[in-house]
Motif scaffolding. Structure first.
Motif, PDB file in Angstrom:
ATOM      1  N   CYS A 150       0.997  -1.162   0.049  1.00  0.00           N
ATOM      2  CA  CYS A 150       0.020   0.024   0.025  1.00  0.00           C
ATOM      3  C   CYS A 150       0.832   1.313  -0.056  1.00  0.00           C
ATOM      4  CB  CYS A 150      -1.019   0.054   1.334  1.00  0.00           C
ATOM      5  SG  CYS A 150      -1.873   1.481   1.510  1.00  0.00           S
ATOM      6  N   ARG A 204       0.030   4.238   0.922  1.00  0.00           N
ATOM      7  CA  ARG A 204      -0.060   4.926   2.305  1.00  0.00           C
ATOM      8  C   ARG A 204       0.578   4.409   3.489  1.00  0.00           C
ATOM      9  NH1 ARG A 204      -6.119   6.900   1.059  1.00  0.00           N
ATOM     10  NH2 ARG A 204      -5.621   8.234  -0.650  1.00  0.00           N
ATOM     11  N   CYS A 205       0.198   3.048   3.720  1.00  0.00           N
ATOM     12  CA  CYS A 205       0.835   2.802   5.024  1.00  0.00           C
ATOM     13  C   CYS A 205       1.816   1.531   4.904  1.00  0.00           C
ATOM     14  CB  CYS A 205      -0.325   1.962   5.751  1.00  0.00           C
ATOM     15  SG  CYS A 205      -1.098   0.550   4.872  1.00  0.00           S
ATOM     16  N   CYS A 227      -7.014   1.602   4.414  1.00  0.00           N
ATOM     17  CA  CYS A 227      -6.764   2.738   4.039  1.00  0.00           C
ATOM     18  C   CYS A 227      -8.030   3.295   3.239  1.00  0.00           C
ATOM     19  CB  CYS A 227      -5.214   2.845   3.182  1.00  0.00           C
ATOM     20  SG  CYS A 227      -3.812   2.888   4.196  1.00  0.00           S
ATOM     21  N   GLU A 283     -10.460   4.238   5.816  1.00  0.00           N
ATOM     22  CA  GLU A 283      -9.828   5.470   6.307  1.00  0.00           C
ATOM     23  C   GLU A 283     -10.457   6.603   5.469  1.00  0.00           C
ATOM     24  OE1 GLU A 283      -5.953   7.745   7.380  1.00  0.00           O
ATOM     25  OE2 GLU A 283      -5.992   5.561   8.019  1.00  0.00           O
TER      26      GLU A 283
END
Length: 136
Positions: A8, A10-11, A26, A29
């Motif tokens: 991912c 993002r994370c 994500c 979120e």
């Protein structure tokens, strides 16, 4: 069509990419942030709010709200003060990546370069010729 194993962006979690480019956590979120922003600006007294005001009220990052506008999840026809920056000059935009001024400027520049390149080429380089082969 099977998904592809990715990290991912993002994370960093490993996930199977099928429909989305981010992991499920994500994504949830992001959806929670969208709902928070939408619920805030949907209220009559907040419809004229700017992106900065929405950030202050909801705590959702400016970039994420801009992403919602660019993805047309938040329509600027309904929320006229949701603007983001032009990729070229930093001016205010409600759609696309370039403001009208930059788009016009780039178009004129492209035409000038195109005209110059055709003027610099000799006429024979712009024409195709075939060789006549006659019988002897």
């Amino acid at each position: 069509m099977p998904g592809e194993l990715k990290n991912c962006p993002r994370c960093g979690a490993v996930f199977v990419q099928a429909l989305r480019s981010i992991c499920t956590d994500c994504f949830h979120e992001e959806e929670k942030d969208f709902q928070m922003v939408y619920d805030y600006i949907r209220k009559r007294e907040n419809r004229q709010a700017t992106v900065t005001a929405v950030v202050e009220a909801t705590g959702v990052a400016h970039e994420r709200i801009t992403q919602f506008v660019k993805e047309k999840r938040l329509l600027t026809t309904h929320f006229p003060n949701l603007h983001y920056k032009c990729d070229r000059c930093g001016g205010s935009l409600q759609q696309g990546r370039l403001c009208d001024g930059c788009r016009t400027s780039l178009h004129k520049e492209w035409q000038r370069v195109d005209e110059k390149s055709t003027q610099d080429d000799p006429p024979e380089s712009r024409t195709y010729y075939s060789l006549k082969r006659g019988k002897k």
